[in-house]
Every structure is written in C-alpha cells, then in structure tokens.
Write a protein that holds these residues in place. Structure first.
Motif, PDB file in Angstrom:
ATOM      1  N   ASN A  56      -5.792  10.366   1.432  1.00  0.00           N
ATOM      2  CA  ASN A  56      -4.867   9.727   0.429  1.00  0.00           C
ATOM      3  C   ASN A  56      -4.839   8.286   1.120  1.00  0.00           C
ATOM      4  OD1 ASN A  56      -4.047  10.387   3.106  1.00  0.00           O
ATOM      5  ND2 ASN A  56      -2.197  11.347   2.461  1.00  0.00           N
ATOM      6  N   VAL A  57      -5.073   8.012   2.297  1.00  0.00           N
ATOM      7  CA  VAL A  57      -5.199   6.416   2.674  1.00  0.00           C
ATOM      8  C   VAL A  57      -6.215   6.086   1.946  1.00  0.00           C
ATOM      9  CG1 VAL A  57      -5.446   4.973   4.624  1.00  0.00           C
ATOM     10  CG2 VAL A  57      -4.185   7.173   4.890  1.00  0.00           C
ATOM     11  N   ALA A  60      -5.120   5.008  -1.331  1.00  0.00           N
ATOM     12  CA  ALA A  60      -4.082   3.926  -1.404  1.00  0.00           C
ATOM     13  C   ALA A  60      -4.703   2.650  -1.461  1.00  0.00           C
ATOM     14  CB  ALA A  60      -3.197   4.038  -0.070  1.00  0.00           C
ATOM     15  N   LEU A 171       2.941   5.541  -5.012  1.00  0.00           N
ATOM     16  CA  LEU A 171       1.919   6.183  -4.363  1.00  0.00           C
ATOM     17  C   LEU A 171       1.543   5.617  -3.184  1.00  0.00           C
ATOM     18  CD1 LEU A 171       0.097   7.601  -7.349  1.00  0.00           C
ATOM     19  CD2 LEU A 171       1.525   9.107  -5.677  1.00  0.00           C
ATOM     20  N   CYS A 174       3.921   5.893  -0.241  1.00  0.00           N
ATOM     21  CA  CYS A 174       4.131   7.355  -0.019  1.00  0.00           C
ATOM     22  C   CYS A 174       2.812   7.755   0.940  1.00  0.00           C
ATOM     23  CB  CYS A 174       4.215   8.503  -1.191  1.00  0.00           C
ATOM     24  SG  CYS A 174       5.887   8.327  -1.615  1.00  0.00           S
ATOM     25  N   PHE A 175       1.592   7.323   0.372  1.00  0.00           N
ATOM     26  CA  PHE A 175       0.282   7.911   1.071  1.00  0.00           C
ATOM     27  C   PHE A 175       0.204   6.927   2.611  1.00  0.00           C
ATOM     28  CE2 PHE A 175      -2.200   8.797  -2.926  1.00  0.00           C
ATOM     29  CZ  PHE A 175      -1.471   9.869  -2.905  1.00  0.00           C
ATOM     30  N   GLY A 178       3.026   8.290   4.928  1.00  0.00           N
ATOM     31  CA  GLY A 178       2.792   9.641   5.384  1.00  0.00           C
ATOM     32  C   GLY A 178       2.421   9.786   6.876  1.00  0.00           C
ATOM     33  N   LYS A 180      -0.465  11.254   7.529  1.00  0.00           N
ATOM     34  CA  LYS A 180      -1.883  10.859   7.860  1.00  0.00           C
ATOM     35  C   LYS A 180      -2.105   9.378   7.905  1.00  0.00           C
ATOM     36  CE  LYS A 180      -3.686  15.000   5.566  1.00  0.00           C
ATOM     37  NZ  LYS A 180      -4.546  15.451   4.464  1.00  0.00           N
ATOM     38  N   GLY A 181      -1.238   8.719   7.060  1.00  0.00           N
ATOM     39  CA  GLY A 181      -1.448   7.372   7.252  1.00  0.00           C
ATOM     40  C   GLY A 181      -0.695   6.734   8.565  1.00  0.00           C
TER      41      GLY A 181
END
Length: 190
Positions: A56-57, A60, A171, A174-175, A178, A180-181
């Motif tokens: 997800n990063v 982004a 997005l 959020c990514f 989060g 994981k980010g």
C-alpha cells in the motif's frame, strides 16, 4: 557401597560406567567456567522494520507520480487557456460574441496564477514521491498534510475536475497514515 549424590562436586569420584556418561575429551568439572553468551546486536529485542516497501505504501508512491502527471497536464491546459484568451481578446470578430465575452472577462492573470500553483504543487509532489525510500517520519507527516490539503483543494475550487485528485489524495493519506506506512517510515536506517 553408595557414594551419595552423583551430582555433588565434592563427593567421591564416579567410577567409569556408573552415573552420567562422560563426553569424550571433557574433564568433569575442571577448567574455566563457560563464557557468557554473546551480546545481541544493536536494536535486538525490538521488532525490525520491514525491509521491503509494503504494497500500500508503494501504491501511494505510484499515486503521487500520477498526481505529478495530472499537475503537468493541468498546468499545460491553464497555460494554453490563458494564452488563447489573451490572444482572442484582440480579435475584432469575437467582440460581439456574448459567450466569448463571459470567458474573456475571466482574468488571464488568474489563469497564469493557476499555472504557477499547478507547477509548484507538481514539483512538491515529485519531491515527496522521490523521498518514499529514504524518508523518515517527517516525510510521512508531510505526505499526510499534502494528501489532506490536496483533497480539500480538489473539493472546493476544482469540484468536478478535481475528483481524481480527491480520490488519490484520500488514498495516499490512508496508505501513508496506516500501520504499514508508519512501520515503513519509522524503520531503522543503518
């Protein structure tokens, strides 16, 4: 005949074949004590950060490059519009056209200001997109602020044309915001 506890270091010696078997090459209970365990490397005991960028990063980062492309396209469209309107203002055949006069009343200075803003915003997006691999928590916070401001700008002045910016900005926020980010941007760098 009993020699007592076989684990007593001060008791009588064990005869071969009695008690615990001896390892070859070891003298029972003689010599220096065992060495202490080797210390753990720096940071041991703490969970290591991810070594590869989470999906997800990475998404982004791709979205940031899409925003850069959209900014370049928007700046080009604003510049072409400003140049066209400025050139058409001098055309005598369009002076009687009421539809054109509504467009001509729009200031070309505002269009050139939008060109400058689009270029600056695109350069900022490009710089932030390049900092994904090496940046720390400060880059993460800057990306969050960038995403939120982009979403707000996409809502108000550019409501219809800014819908893509709005979705991408939400997005990205959020990514990057989060777990994981956070783990990616707070990972240790040696």
């Amino acid at each position: 005949m009993s020699y007592g506890d076989p684990n007593n270091p001060y008791g009588a010696p064990q005869q071969p074949g009695y008690g615990a078997p001896q390892q070859p090459g070891q003298a029972p209970g003689y010599g220096y004590p065992q060495a202490p365990p080797v210390q753990q490397p720096y940071g041991a005991g703490y969970p290591a950060g991810p070594m590869q960028m989470p999906g997800n990063v990475s998404a982004a980062r791709v979205m940031m490059w899409v925003i850069v492309g959209l900014q370049v396209l928007g700046a080009a469209l604003f510049a072409i519009s400003a140049a066209t309107i400025n050139a058409a203002k001098n055309d005598d055949s369009l002076r009687d056209n009421s539809a054109f006069q509504q467009i001509a009343d729009y200031s070309t200075g505002k269009l050139w200001a939008l060109v400058v803003f689009a270029v600056i915003w695109g350069v900022l997006a490009a710089v932030l997109a390049t900092k994904f691999k090496s940046g720390g928590n400060g880059v993460r916070i800057t990306l969050l602020v960038f995403g939120i401001i982009t979403a707000v700008i996409a809502l108000y002045p550019f409501t219809i044309a800014g819908i893509v910016h709005l979705v991408l900005a939400i997005l990205i926020a959020c990514f990057v915001g989060g777990s994981k980010g956070k783990a990616w941007f707070n990972r240790p760098r040696y």
